[in-house]
Write a protein that holds these residues in place. Structure first.
Motif, PDB file in Angstrom:
ATOM      1  N   THR A 190      62.452  32.921  94.267  1.00 51.81           N
ATOM      2  CA  THR A 190      61.782  31.945  95.088  1.00 51.81           C
ATOM      3  C   THR A 190      61.265  30.812  94.224  1.00 51.81           C
ATOM      4  O   THR A 190      60.580  31.230  93.063  1.00 51.81           O
ATOM      5  N   VAL A 191      61.198  29.654  94.769  1.00 55.73           N
ATOM      6  CA  VAL A 191      61.058  28.577  93.641  1.00 55.73           C
ATOM      7  C   VAL A 191      59.672  27.796  94.428  1.00 55.73           C
ATOM      8  O   VAL A 191      59.919  27.544  95.822  1.00 55.73           O
ATOM      9  N   LEU A 192      58.670  27.439  93.761  1.00 56.53           N
ATOM     10  CA  LEU A 192      57.698  26.642  94.315  1.00 56.53           C
ATOM     11  C   LEU A 192      57.289  25.555  93.616  1.00 56.53           C
ATOM     12  O   LEU A 192      57.527  25.657  92.171  1.00 56.53           O
ATOM     13  N   TYR A 193      57.597  24.387  94.329  1.00 55.65           N
ATOM     14  CA  TYR A 193      57.291  22.924  93.645  1.00 55.65           C
ATOM     15  C   TYR A 193      55.844  22.600  94.134  1.00 55.65           C
ATOM     16  O   TYR A 193      55.618  22.375  95.606  1.00 55.65           O
ATOM     17  N   ALA A 194      54.919  22.193  93.365  1.00 58.14           N
ATOM     18  CA  ALA A 194      53.524  21.561  93.797  1.00 58.14           C
ATOM     19  C   ALA A 194      53.513  20.220  93.188  1.00 58.14           C
ATOM     20  O   ALA A 194      53.842  19.783  91.834  1.00 58.14           O
ATOM     21  N   ASP A 195      53.419  19.209  94.139  1.00 60.01           N
ATOM     22  CA  ASP A 195      53.465  17.864  93.840  1.00 60.01           C
ATOM     23  C   ASP A 195      52.493  16.888  94.215  1.00 60.01           C
ATOM     24  O   ASP A 195      51.980  17.165  95.374  1.00 60.01           O
ATOM     25  N   LEU A 196      51.987  16.186  93.571  1.00 61.90           N
ATOM     26  CA  LEU A 196      51.058  15.159  93.766  1.00 61.90           C
ATOM     27  C   LEU A 196      51.408  13.982  94.573  1.00 61.90           C
ATOM     28  O   LEU A 196      52.331  13.522  94.339  1.00 61.90           O
ATOM     29  N   ASP A 197      50.841  13.983  95.691  1.00 61.48           N
ATOM     30  CA  ASP A 197      51.355  12.862  96.625  1.00 61.48           C
ATOM     31  C   ASP A 197      50.669  11.550  96.470  1.00 61.48           C
ATOM     32  O   ASP A 197      49.713  11.361  95.833  1.00 61.48           O
ATOM     33  N   GLN A 198      51.733  10.585  96.520  1.00 59.09           N
ATOM     34  CA  GLN A 198      51.249   9.256  96.510  1.00 59.09           C
ATOM     35  C   GLN A 198      50.935   8.711  94.896  1.00 59.09           C
ATOM     36  O   GLN A 198      50.063   8.074  94.812  1.00 59.09           O
ATOM     37  N   SER A 199      51.697   9.344  93.915  1.00 60.89           N
ATOM     38  CA  SER A 199      51.083   9.123  92.774  1.00 60.89           C
ATOM     39  C   SER A 199      51.647   7.632  92.181  1.00 60.89           C
ATOM     40  O   SER A 199      50.813   6.998  91.321  1.00 60.89           O
ATOM     41  N   THR A 200      52.461   7.233  92.766  1.00 62.48           N
ATOM     42  CA  THR A 200      52.672   5.854  92.275  1.00 62.48           C
ATOM     43  C   THR A 200      51.857   4.696  92.598  1.00 62.48           C
ATOM     44  O   THR A 200      51.322   4.036  91.918  1.00 62.48           O
ATOM     45  N   SER A 201      51.114   4.996  94.078  1.00 63.46           N
ATOM     46  CA  SER A 201      50.138   4.260  94.268  1.00 63.46           C
ATOM     47  C   SER A 201      48.804   4.313  93.696  1.00 63.46           C
ATOM     48  O   SER A 201      48.277   3.280  93.392  1.00 63.46           O
ATOM     49  N   LEU A 202      48.720   5.525  93.369  1.00 62.46           N
ATOM     50  CA  LEU A 202      47.451   6.059  92.294  1.00 62.46           C
ATOM     51  C   LEU A 202      47.520   5.211  90.906  1.00 62.46           C
ATOM     52  O   LEU A 202      46.375   4.557  90.687  1.00 62.46           O
ATOM     53  N   VAL A 203      48.776   5.263  90.262  1.00 63.50           N
ATOM     54  CA  VAL A 203      49.001   4.677  89.119  1.00 63.50           C
ATOM     55  C   VAL A 203      48.731   2.916  89.187  1.00 63.50           C
ATOM     56  O   VAL A 203      48.329   2.243  88.388  1.00 63.50           O
ATOM     57  N   GLU A 240      47.328   1.154  91.651  1.00 62.21           N
ATOM     58  CA  GLU A 240      45.878   0.832  92.116  1.00 62.21           C
ATOM     59  C   GLU A 240      44.631   1.214  91.279  1.00 62.21           C
ATOM     60  O   GLU A 240      43.395   0.590  91.611  1.00 62.21           O
ATOM     61  N   LYS A 241      44.746   2.152  90.388  1.00 59.95           N
ATOM     62  CA  LYS A 241      43.374   2.731  89.792  1.00 59.95           C
ATOM     63  C   LYS A 241      43.475   2.592  88.369  1.00 59.95           C
ATOM     64  O   LYS A 241      44.614   2.434  87.894  1.00 59.95           O
ATOM     65  N   LYS A 242      42.370   2.667  87.649  1.00 55.69           N
ATOM     66  CA  LYS A 242      42.545   2.672  86.273  1.00 55.69           C
ATOM     67  C   LYS A 242      43.125   3.807  85.796  1.00 55.69           C
ATOM     68  O   LYS A 242      43.312   5.180  86.326  1.00 55.69           O
ATOM     69  N   TRP A 243      43.759   3.664  84.559  1.00 51.96           N
ATOM     70  CA  TRP A 243      44.692   4.596  83.860  1.00 51.96           C
ATOM     71  C   TRP A 243      43.895   6.101  83.915  1.00 51.96           C
ATOM     72  O   TRP A 243      44.478   7.065  83.860  1.00 51.96           O
ATOM     73  N   GLU A 244      42.628   5.971  83.141  1.00 50.96           N
ATOM     74  CA  GLU A 244      41.812   6.958  83.195  1.00 50.96           C
ATOM     75  C   GLU A 244      41.552   8.068  84.285  1.00 50.96           C
ATOM     76  O   GLU A 244      41.813   9.073  84.040  1.00 50.96           O
ATOM     77  N   PHE A 245      41.499   7.206  85.349  1.00 58.86           N
ATOM     78  CA  PHE A 245      41.384   8.016  86.588  1.00 58.86           C
ATOM     79  C   PHE A 245      42.542   8.616  87.127  1.00 58.86           C
ATOM     80  O   PHE A 245      42.497   9.646  87.318  1.00 58.86           O
ATOM     81  N   SER A 246      43.488   7.927  86.880  1.00 56.01           N
ATOM     82  CA  SER A 246      44.939   8.581  87.351  1.00 56.01           C
ATOM     83  C   SER A 246      45.231   9.520  86.539  1.00 56.01           C
ATOM     84  O   SER A 246      45.563  10.838  86.934  1.00 56.01           O
ATOM     85  N   ALA A 247      44.930   9.682  85.019  1.00 53.19           N
ATOM     86  CA  ALA A 247      45.429  10.725  84.252  1.00 53.19           C
ATOM     87  C   ALA A 247      44.282  11.958  84.518  1.00 53.19           C
ATOM     88  O   ALA A 247      44.979  12.972  84.403  1.00 53.19           O
ATOM     89  N   GLU A 248      43.186  11.637  85.015  1.00 58.88           N
ATOM     90  CA  GLU A 248      42.261  12.710  85.201  1.00 58.88           C
ATOM     91  C   GLU A 248      42.939  13.617  86.569  1.00 58.88           C
ATOM     92  O   GLU A 248      42.631  14.780  86.631  1.00 58.88           O
ATOM     93  N   VAL A 249      43.079  12.602  87.698  1.00 61.76           N
ATOM     94  CA  VAL A 249      43.673  13.356  88.703  1.00 61.76           C
ATOM     95  C   VAL A 249      45.078  14.142  88.480  1.00 61.76           C
ATOM     96  O   VAL A 249      45.177  15.247  88.823  1.00 61.76           O
ATOM     97  N   TYR A 250      45.845  13.456  87.562  1.00 62.84           N
ATOM     98  CA  TYR A 250      47.216  14.332  87.356  1.00 62.84           C
ATOM     99  C   TYR A 250      46.634  15.774  86.500  1.00 62.84           C
ATOM    100  O   TYR A 250      47.223  16.784  87.061  1.00 62.84           O
ATOM    101  N   LYS A 251      45.660  15.535  85.717  1.00 63.74           N
ATOM    102  CA  LYS A 251      45.452  16.742  84.756  1.00 63.74           C
ATOM    103  C   LYS A 251      44.691  17.850  85.661  1.00 63.74           C
ATOM    104  O   LYS A 251      45.011  18.984  85.682  1.00 63.74           O
ATOM    105  N   THR A 252      43.704  17.422  86.493  1.00 65.60           N
ATOM    106  CA  THR A 252      43.091  18.230  87.461  1.00 65.60           C
ATOM    107  C   THR A 252      43.995  19.200  88.433  1.00 65.60           C
ATOM    108  O   THR A 252      43.990  20.305  88.499  1.00 65.60           O
TER     109      THR A 252
END
Length: 231
Positions: free
Chosen positions: A46-59, A61-73
């Motif tokens: 069984t395969v599970l993919y967990a994917d952050l939604d709308q990451s393109t617009s996140l990067v 529209e937001k500062k890179w530091e904020f985007s990186a923190e969302v990715y990391k958390t």
């Protein structure tokens, strides 16, 4: 030997060499397989993919530091929960992580993990984000896709830089499900749903899942849920 000759010879030998296949009992590491045509066969995984939604617009529209923190958390929460549920993380790909579950309760384990990821995003990741960025209107959205099927795994790449490739419906369709609406955080195929116990199907007697005809893949029946599993 020139670079062109090397690539040509590798293609020729790969297509011409018979495969050696052995039965899998646990998720392998890359070093458990040869770079030649060797594969491990799972009758079902069984395969599970967990994917952050709308990451393109996140990067964009937001500062890179904020985007990186969302990715990391997000990826940290999903990864910790995959490991805690008995799954094995087999790859990261930008804003998503792939986990593989084996064993007799693999579908139930994966689905419960997905519901816990949804809880973690809403109750921990988003809450802590708002605690620091009090004026931010950003909401963390994500999609987890899960499928189960026969799978084979092989080693791919070059010496010193290689990884595993998972071949089978579950690997492809779990990833494809993450393109569905993030209004429903968890998406599973009917094959997964049919393996679920009531604990992963029902909440206080109410079915947690809504069925759909999946227009993106032959109108297959799939299920989605907005529910979470508290921990």
């Amino acid at each position: 030997m020139s670079l062109a000759d090397d690539i040509k010879n590798k293609a020729s030998s790969t297509f011409a060499t018979a495969w050696e296949t052995r039965k899998g009992q646990k998720v392998p590491a890359p070093q458990d397989l040869k770079l030649s045509n060797e594969a491990i066969h799972f009758e079902r995984a069984t395969v599970l993919y967990a994917d952050l939604d709308q990451s393109t617009s996140l990067v964009e529209e937001k500062k890179w530091e904020f985007s990186a923190e969302v990715y990391k958390t997000y990826l940290y929460a999903a990864s910790r929960l995959i490991n805690d549920a008995g799954g094995t993380i087999v790859s990261y790909d930008g804003d998503r992580v792939m986990g593989v579950f084996v064993g007799g309760r693999q579908c139930n384990d994966a689905v419960r993990c997905a519901l816990k990821i949804n809880y973690a995003v809403k109750k921990y990741v988003q809450t802590e984000l708002k605690g620091v960025y009090k004026n931010s209107s950003y909401n963390v959205k994500h999609v987890v896709g899960i499928d189960t099927s026969e799978l084979r795994v092989a080693r791919t790449g070059v010496r010193g830089d290689n990884d595993l490739v998972w071949v089978g419906n579950a690997a492809n369709l779990a990833a494809k499900l993450t393109a569905e609406s993030a209004d429903y955080a968890t998406w599973i195929t009917d094959r997964v749903y049919d393996y679920l116990d009531d604990a992963q199907k029902l909440s206080k007697g109410t079915n947690m899942w809504r069925s759909w005809q999946w227009s993106a893949h032959n109108n297959d029946k799939v299920y989605s849920s907005t529910y979470w599993w508290e921990f």
